[in-house]
Design an enzyme around this catalytic site. Sequence first.
Site, PDB file in Angstrom:
ATOM      1  N   GLU A 192     -11.087 -10.619  13.851  1.00 17.47           N
ATOM      2  CA  GLU A 192     -10.094  -9.666  14.318  1.00 17.47           C
ATOM      3  C   GLU A 192     -10.829  -8.475  14.906  1.00 17.47           C
ATOM      4  OE1 GLU A 192      -6.128  -9.457  12.090  1.00 17.47           O
ATOM      5  OE2 GLU A 192      -7.626  -9.232  10.522  1.00 17.47           O
ATOM      6  N   LYS A 224     -11.574 -12.334   5.232  1.00 18.97           N
ATOM      7  CA  LYS A 224     -12.698 -11.894   6.045  1.00 18.97           C
ATOM      8  C   LYS A 224     -13.798 -11.414   5.107  1.00 18.97           C
ATOM      9  CE  LYS A 224     -10.346  -7.507   7.145  1.00 18.97           C
ATOM     10  NZ  LYS A 224      -8.900  -7.698   6.875  1.00 18.97           N
ATOM     11  N   ASP A 255     -16.090  -1.739   4.571  1.00 17.32           N
ATOM     12  CA  ASP A 255     -14.939  -0.946   4.131  1.00 17.32           C
ATOM     13  C   ASP A 255     -14.816  -0.967   2.604  1.00 17.32           C
ATOM     14  OD1 ASP A 255     -13.939  -3.526   3.776  1.00 17.32           O
ATOM     15  OD2 ASP A 255     -11.915  -3.003   4.423  1.00 17.32           O
ATOM     16  N   THR A 257      -1.675 -10.511  13.768  1.00 17.27           N
ATOM     17  CA  THR A 257      -2.602  -9.664  13.026  1.00 17.27           C
ATOM     18  C   THR A 257      -2.516  -9.925  11.522  1.00 17.27           C
ATOM     19  OG1 THR A 257      -2.489  -7.957  14.704  1.00 17.27           O
ATOM     20  CG2 THR A 257      -3.097  -7.237  12.501  1.00 17.27           C
ATOM     21  N   ARG A 275       0.845  -1.198   0.000  1.00 15.16           N
ATOM     22  CA  ARG A 275       0.000   0.000   0.000  1.00 15.16           C
ATOM     23  C   ARG A 275       0.873   1.238   0.000  1.00 15.16           C
ATOM     24  NH1 ARG A 275      -4.966  -1.882   4.010  1.00 15.16           N
ATOM     25  NH2 ARG A 275      -5.239  -3.842   2.901  1.00 15.16           N
ATOM     26  N   SER A 296     -10.292  -5.562  14.339  1.00 13.78           N
ATOM     27  CA  SER A 296     -10.324  -4.484  13.356  1.00 13.78           C
ATOM     28  C   SER A 296     -11.505  -4.640  12.394  1.00 13.78           C
ATOM     29  CB  SER A 296      -9.018  -4.484  12.574  1.00 13.78           C
ATOM     30  OG  SER A 296      -8.775  -5.779  12.032  1.00 13.78           O
TER      31      SER A 296
HETATM   32  C1  VG1 Z   1      -5.036  -3.723   9.836  1.00 18.99           C
HETATM   33  C2  VG1 Z   1      -5.760  -4.459  10.938  1.00 18.99           C
HETATM   34  C3  VG1 Z   1      -5.694  -5.950  10.689  1.00 18.99           C
HETATM   35  C4  VG1 Z   1      -6.266  -6.243   9.302  1.00 18.99           C
HETATM   36  C5  VG1 Z   1      -5.522  -5.442   8.264  1.00 18.99           C
HETATM   37  C6  VG1 Z   1      -6.085  -5.607   6.870  1.00 18.99           C
HETATM   38  O1  VG1 Z   1      -3.676  -4.073   9.856  1.00 18.99           O
HETATM   39  O2  VG1 Z   1      -5.244  -4.149  12.204  1.00 18.99           O
HETATM   40  O3  VG1 Z   1      -6.390  -6.623  11.707  1.00 18.99           O
HETATM   41  O4  VG1 Z   1      -6.168  -7.614   9.003  1.00 18.99           O
HETATM   42  O5  VG1 Z   1      -5.585  -4.063   8.579  1.00 18.99           O
HETATM   43  O6  VG1 Z   1      -7.417  -5.265   6.822  1.00 18.99           O
HETATM   44  P1  VG1 Z   1      -2.552  -3.129  10.541  1.00 18.99           P
HETATM   45  O7  VG1 Z   1      -1.252  -3.781  10.249  1.00 18.99           O
HETATM   46  O8  VG1 Z   1      -2.735  -1.770   9.923  1.00 18.99           O
HETATM   47  O9  VG1 Z   1      -2.894  -3.084  11.985  1.00 18.99           O
HETATM   48  V1  VG1 Z   1      -8.046  -4.646   5.398  1.00 18.99           V
HETATM   49  O10 VG1 Z   1      -9.682  -4.658   5.538  1.00 18.99           O
HETATM   50  O11 VG1 Z   1      -7.240  -3.116   5.455  1.00 18.99           O
HETATM   51  O12 VG1 Z   1      -7.429  -5.562   4.187  1.00 18.99           O
HETATM   52 CO    CO Z   2     -10.570  -4.345   3.787  1.00 18.04          CO
END
Ligand code: VG1
Ligand code: CO
Length: 602
Positions: A416, A429, A328, A397, A65, A418
């Site tokens: 999770e 997910k 999201d 995570t 990203r 999140s």
């Molecule tokens: C975050 C979340 C994590 C999740 C990841 C991707 O990661 O904490 O639980 O799996 O985003 O989600 P990080 O490293 O920023 O804490 V998604 O919906 O952005 O693909």
């Molecule tokens: Co996502």
Amino acid sequence: MIGGSCPGVYVWLLCCCSCVQPSDTADHTGLSLYSVSVGVKKMVNATTVKTKPYTDQKPGTSGLRKRVTVFQQNQHYAENFIQSIIAVIEPDKRAAATVVVGGDGRFFMKDAIQLIVQIAAGNGIGHLVIGQNGIMSTPAVSCVIRKIKAVGGIILTASHNPGGPNGDFGIKYNIASGGPAPEGITNKIYDVSKSLQEYHICPDLKVDLSKIGKQSFEVNSKPFTVEIVDSVEAYAEMLREIFDFAALKELLSGAHHINVRLDAMHGVVGPYVKKIVCEELGSPADSAVNCVPKEDFGGHHPDPNLTYAADLVKAMKGGEYDFGAAFDGDGDRNMVLGKHGFFVNPSDSVAVIAANIKSIPYFQKTGVKGLARSMPTSGALDNVAKALNMQLYETPTGWKFFGNLMDAGKLSLCGEESFGTGSDHIREKDGLWAVLAWLSILAHRKQSVEDIMKDHWQKFGRNFFTRYDYEEVESDAANKMIKHLETIMFDPAFKGKKLSSGEKTYEVAISDNFAYTDPVDASVSKNQGLRIIFTDGSRIIFRLSGTGSAGATIRLYIDSYEKDPKKIYQDPQVMLAPLVDIALKVSQLKENTGRTAPTVIT
Ligand code: VG1
Ligand code: CO
């Protein structure tokens, strides 16, 4: 064949039986109801382009990203990463391989898809399956990869991060199981990217992403096909097998129906919600909002939490709706709200689904093999696992760690903190799945969201949980804070230390950096988050996000269990204030970063 008379390009009409080969008439995927071959087969050439490697293409928690500008303005940046992904597909498997491609509709997605088509063709990949107009949610990509036995998929998304020309973009690779590539593979991609000298591309190859059907090409005399498929249908078909659609239809549009409000936040899930929840399950058209995917998500963060989904929270507070949910950008996250905006913490959400798993027909067929949560997720699920005598796994995570357990038949349901919830129906997910899971529970129990949650706490006790996010902290400052914490936490004298705030005192039992050994392949993942665990089981966790695109995001997680029925309805922020205070003191977060308040509190 009539190719000989037409140099470079030859026309291949599928209605003309004399020029059709059997392999071209067969619908390759069986995915699209309308799959018709677009009757022109073009010859294109692959060329090799010299490039220079980048050193910063390390995939994070969920893909690479970066700001859109990084992908757009750095020469060959996207090309290099796409080439690095394709490099991990064995050369001798490429001709027969199908790769699924889809994204969340954000700015730069269509450009990236054209590059993927050109580079896949240039590297001898035989087939691509792409969602119409590039649209395919992350769970749908996982579903389609599994359904058609693709070698993998490339997902164009930065998930919950904002989009648009100044927003974020992301590219993620999923493997044949449908799940995010495990670290072994993302490390390989990263290694390739660091020494890449050239990539292979068919610069003249263009596909029409809007037209459902097959587009055929010949690349250096080898066939290459791109099939554009309906983005929703395969996924909808899967959900029909998992849930009792008749019961859901009764709940949403029967004589005693409930009122729901679903907010797609202009992400990819809009068309899925419209087709499945509104058209098929009969919820009124206006019960789903922001359902048109937008390149910039309407200027908002497509992040379903109390801060960024404020519109939904406000609408729910009005009391008109019994159930609310937001998703999201790429449709894998969900936030569930009850009437008057009653908030279901994601750590509780997965625990409630586990405790009510019989409401979901899928699990009656498959049985429940085990439960799992990421390390920072609260222990609410552990309480259910214990009560139901089920195995519970605690993983780092990121969804990629659940896949191995699922493939090995050890895991059925996981979540999770999140806002991610899902099961082994796919390997991502799944936001809409989670919503239908909740609606199934409502249909079965005929109670409100709030009553279901409160009953749950009465029965299992409550894990109070909160997460503080400090976004876009200067990287050096964040690292300084982590160093400082490590110095304190890894001092042998820290164990047994009593830390106090106001009336409350907690004694340190364990302090470590979480490491995980995969029970299936024994791979080890270290440095997954700093944990301070107290003798009463309360936990303070610090980790740096792996999904940000600029600076560092510090996440602070607090989890504390309460069994006393008189205390379980209290405000989590009040209950957890002493632990937050201790966490801020121990880490010297303010002193190290200059931040006096978090960007988002969940
Ligand atoms: C975050 C979340 C994590 C999740 C990841 C991707 O990661 O904490 O639980 O799996 O985003 O989600 P990080 O490293 O920023 O804490 V998604 O919906 O952005 O693909
Ligand atoms: Co996502």
